[in-house]
Scaffold this motif. Structure first.
Motif, PDB file in Angstrom:
ATOM      1  N   ASP A 157     -13.651 -29.813 -49.450  1.00 37.58           N
ATOM      2  CA  ASP A 157     -12.510 -30.492 -49.271  1.00 37.58           C
ATOM      3  C   ASP A 157     -11.611 -31.011 -50.266  1.00 37.58           C
ATOM      4  O   ASP A 157     -10.864 -30.517 -50.616  1.00 37.58           O
ATOM      5  CB  ASP A 157     -12.311 -31.713 -48.476  1.00 37.58           C
ATOM      6  N   SER A 192      -5.474 -35.432 -49.035  1.00 41.34           N
ATOM      7  CA  SER A 192      -6.591 -36.088 -48.624  1.00 41.34           C
ATOM      8  C   SER A 192      -7.244 -37.697 -49.341  1.00 41.34           C
ATOM      9  O   SER A 192      -7.025 -38.094 -50.473  1.00 41.34           O
ATOM     10  CB  SER A 192      -7.844 -35.567 -48.172  1.00 41.34           C
ATOM     11  N   LYS A 232     -10.956 -27.528 -51.683  1.00 43.60           N
ATOM     12  CA  LYS A 232      -9.011 -27.432 -50.805  1.00 43.60           C
ATOM     13  C   LYS A 232      -7.706 -28.381 -51.248  1.00 43.60           C
ATOM     14  O   LYS A 232      -6.849 -27.703 -50.880  1.00 43.60           O
ATOM     15  CB  LYS A 232      -9.609 -27.229 -49.325  1.00 43.60           C
TER      16      LYS A 232
END
Length: 149
Positions: free
Chosen positions: A136, A149, A139
């Motif tokens: 994550d 994020s 990404k």
């Protein structure tokens, strides 16, 4: 001394204890089933077939044993083939076999239903969780990703 240790290990194993419990339960089950047959099933069956008491059915092999109403008294008078007792034991066996069959089928049915239930996937391990976080994060660092994020 080693013999006693091996015996202790053998006696304490779960399989031996399970077997002992099975034998005890089996003996109690046999008593209950015999009572079911002798006290509940056979009296109406005997009544239906003209008040016949199965335990007193016999074939006299000696002339002296002929016409005596109970098999015990007939045995005292001479040799007899007590087929009524055999019939009683066959009926006991058939009822026990039927009950065991029903119980085994019920257990198999429950196990089959349990096996058919959908299984939730296992929770990810620590390593898998770390790899997911790394994926994550990578990404999020890619050019053109506007969702930090």
């Amino acid at each position: 001394m080693q013999f006693f240790q091996r015996f202790k290990d053998f006696a304490i194993k779960g399989n031996v204890l399970d077997l002992a419990v099975g034998i005890i339960i089996g003996a109690a089950f046999t008593t209950v089933t015999q009572s079911l047959v002798n006290d509940i099933i056979m009296p109406p069956v005997g009544k239906i077939i003209d008040n016949v008491n199965f335990s007193n059915l016999y074939i006299p092999l000696d002339q002296k044993a002929r016409g005596i109403p109970t098999v015990e008294d007939a045995r005292k008078a001479g040799a007899v083939i007590a087929y009524g007792n055999f019939l009683q034991n066959v009926i006991n066996f058939l009822i026990i076999a039927l009950v065991v069959f029903v119980l085994v089928n019920a257990v198999h049915s429950l196990r089959k239903k349990e096996a058919e239930k959908p299984v939730d996937p296992p929770a990810p391990t620590k390593e898998e969780s770390l790899l997911i976080e790394i994926r994550d994060a990578l990404k999020a660092m890619q050019p053109g990703n506007t969702n930090p994020s």
